[in-house]
Design an enzyme around this catalytic site. Sequence first.
Site, PDB file in Angstrom:
ATOM      1  CB  SER A 165       8.085  -4.250  -2.161  1.00  0.00           C
ATOM      2  OG  SER A 165       8.320  -3.506  -3.311  1.00  0.00           O
ATOM      3  CG  ASP A 400      12.681   2.157  -0.160  1.00  0.00           C
ATOM      4  OD1 ASP A 400      12.914   2.241  -1.386  1.00  0.00           O
ATOM      5  OD2 ASP A 400      11.776   1.442   0.326  1.00  0.00           O
ATOM      6  CG  HIS A 425      12.553  -1.728  -1.027  1.00  0.00           C
ATOM      7  ND1 HIS A 425      11.582  -0.756  -0.919  1.00  0.00           N
ATOM      8  CD2 HIS A 425      12.037  -2.668  -1.866  1.00  0.00           C
ATOM      9  CE1 HIS A 425      10.524  -1.107  -1.641  1.00  0.00           C
ATOM     10  NE2 HIS A 425      10.768  -2.259  -2.216  1.00  0.00           N
TER      11      HIS A 425
END
Lengths: 458, 458
Positions: A165, A400, A425
């Site tokens: 991320s 995602d 994710h």
Amino acid sequence: MIAAPPIISMDRFFLFSVIFAVSSISGCFSAYSYTTQWIEVPVDHFSFANNDTFKLRYLKNDSFAHDPQSAAILFYTGNEGDIELFAENTGFMWDIVQPENRLNAELIFAEHRYYGQSLPYGNKSYDSTKQLGYLSSEQALADFVSLLQEINPGNKRPVIAVGGSYGGMLAAWFRMKYPHMVSGAIAASAPLLQFSSITPCEVYNRILTSVFATAYTHECASNIRKSWATLKSRSETDEGRAFLTKTFKLCTNLTKHEDISQLTDYLTDMYSNLAMVNYPYSANFLAPLPAYPVREFCGRLKEANLNDTQLIEALADGVSIYVNYTGKVQCLNMKSSTTDALGTKGWDFQACTEMVMPMCTDGIKKYGIRPRSDLEMISRYGGNQISTATNIVFSNGLMDPWSGAGILRSPNDHVKIVIIPEGAHHIDLRARNPKDSQAVIAARRIHLDAIREWISQN
Amino acid sequence: MIAAPPIISMDRFFLFSVIFAVSSISGCFSAYSYTTQWIEVPVDHFSFANNDTFKLRYLKNDSFAHDPQSAAILFYTGNEGDIELFAENTGFMWDIVQPENRLNAELIFAEHRYYGQSLPYGNKSYDSTKQLGYLSSEQALADFVSLLQEINPGNKRPVIAVGGSYGGMLAAWFRMKYPHMVSGAIAASAPLLQFSSITPCEVYNRILTSVFATAYTHECASNIRKSWATLKSRSETDEGRAFLTKTFKLCTNLTKHEDISQLTDYLTDMYSNLAMVNYPYSANFLAPLPAYPVREFCGRLKEANLNDTQLIEALADGVSIYVNYTGKVQCLNMKSSTTDALGTKGWDFQACTEMVMPMCTDGIKKYGIRPRSDLEMISRYGGNQISTATNIVFSNGLMDPWSGAGILRSPNDHVKIVIIPEGAHHIDLRARNPKDSQAVIAARRIHLDAIREWISQN
């Protein structure tokens, strides 16, 4: 935001901040062991007007390195949250240092400044921009440089950056900006292109919608779409508000029309979070959830032609999976999705300064600062012009919502792209699991092969 | 410094600061025309604690671009001085945009913050670290990023960075750190390795000594070596000080023993400066000087077995070439070698913060700041670990004392090395001259070929 938008009415930029915060929520158990260490770093790496220093935390485990003098360093570039939570939720790093892989590597998890316990001004760190102003990705990367300078003098041992991320953005940028310190980077689910002039605004929501539209029946997405107007109209009367309070088991009564925005904000976050952690096994990343939580949720909203009451009841039933999968939660706390402990105070600031969000008109009021334009961030880090980048693996799960802003095409032979078609994710950074798909297993193999290759180049 | 050291007793770090300042001294005529423009930039690009902005100056000439929409940008990365002086003294850039080269390029000369007229806090810019603390190479590079973002949106046109000395370091770092904005860099006489843990301390003085030892007769270097002790002993008596005052035509009398340090400091600077600008033609870069000023100087110190008086007289004779080649200077002002107008106020600060010098124990007292260690600068920019760098030409003249800290070996096929055996400090960036050696002519051809290649890659 509650104005009954065409599809799922979510401000993708608000989601951006929420989801990154999500990454930092984890289970309470500690499966892995490490020592906690500290290094003193300057508050401001780039100027000399402020000469304060503070202690940055990092976690270390060198018990797997069979030759500490030459061991590679697997370096997690901490993102917006307590570093212990990332250490717990990045099982991939723990898995690959196991003896059978013969990697000779040690693990470092470096905390991002202003999160967890790495607070430059202690509990005053968020008081005003005078203290908070040194929270930026570039300062954080410079902290990592200082740390590596200390633990790897002369860059003698190969260093591999790993992150997911926002942490994946940091891992990639770390390699791009400081290639002499970092031999390569694994950047999982890193939305490097999440800046409005590069990635169209609607991409995030388009993917998010398709996750819900394809998980069970298409009616799920239709029902969600219809629910916004229904929630709004029900909230207009005392009777309707009492119905909503009771049906959703809210901890606090909806007392006036405007209160509904708290609930819709909560739902907005929830949809995004469910898609993020839509893993094929039960996990406790954001919340304790069953396997495939989106399918589970949509199973409760599968019917067509529900009337308003049925729709709300079905929705509340679905929401209970997210709120109370363990059966131990008494009521839905609409303020519970993000908490101060998770670093949202810090992330709100970053979202309003360099991770530039339209909502920053509020940010200017809140912090009294001039946010950067998204063009500035693109200028600093390159945006989609990264043809000189080398030794990076960018991985993305196509289920995602962030994948729409990921690097999906390689700019050259030295950057590898990994696609996990059904992936959520940064699932590839999680510990291995019997339910892992072939694509996830393959992704991790590519990561490990790349890491071996970069280490051998050193 | 006056303690009669073995060879030529010069603090190379002090020289470092002096010589960079030297680059900014130029003639008074303006051979080239440009418009002066300004852009507003943040004082602090990397934090949000200070939201001030200021106006950065740049010079522009697009009259040579035959298609302004696609024209390449030749971008001079301004160093420590008034940008007009660099524009005047970088004839190479003006020469290559002439029509016969069909380059389709415009010229930009960007001023370095805190020099010339680009003062973030006007005449208060040097008052204290509160104002001065934002003077750093990284902030300067970020200014250049802001400028290019403005004049070259989307990086559509190729940009070539050009710089000499510290400006050459900036040009190379600009390409390394922001490759999406800069297609390539010409880094002339850029001592990227001038940090004590990479380059042995004595290298600078060894080269400097050899310049004087080989220019005329070997006696020149011996005489200089002997002169330090002679100057010291003469300064110990009233009679000796009167002799020195008269012989050197000092503007202010030497009145006590300690005054001699001003003169030896001056001579120290002078030797370094003479070597820098030891061009094969008369030039007015640091001072009006004849062709080959070192040979000219050494011609006055060519005899062996001079007695003390003869030695001082010969030395004063040589010094007069540097002080008064025009015959218009009445006396030797020992404080004149560097002046505030040349940005030495700013450079002193940089020399004590990031261009880390041993003399910074004084700097800490002077500015009250914590200087970076040289390891920090190496960590930031890579030191000699630049194997991922591409599209840079590093040129060095071997008779330039700085060349010992230059990049003399290519780390890969994408970095070119140019050696000018008899060359002084970034002579290849000067305007062409009938006296140019074949090596200088060849160096400029390599630069131009590289620039064409980088432009064609865009």
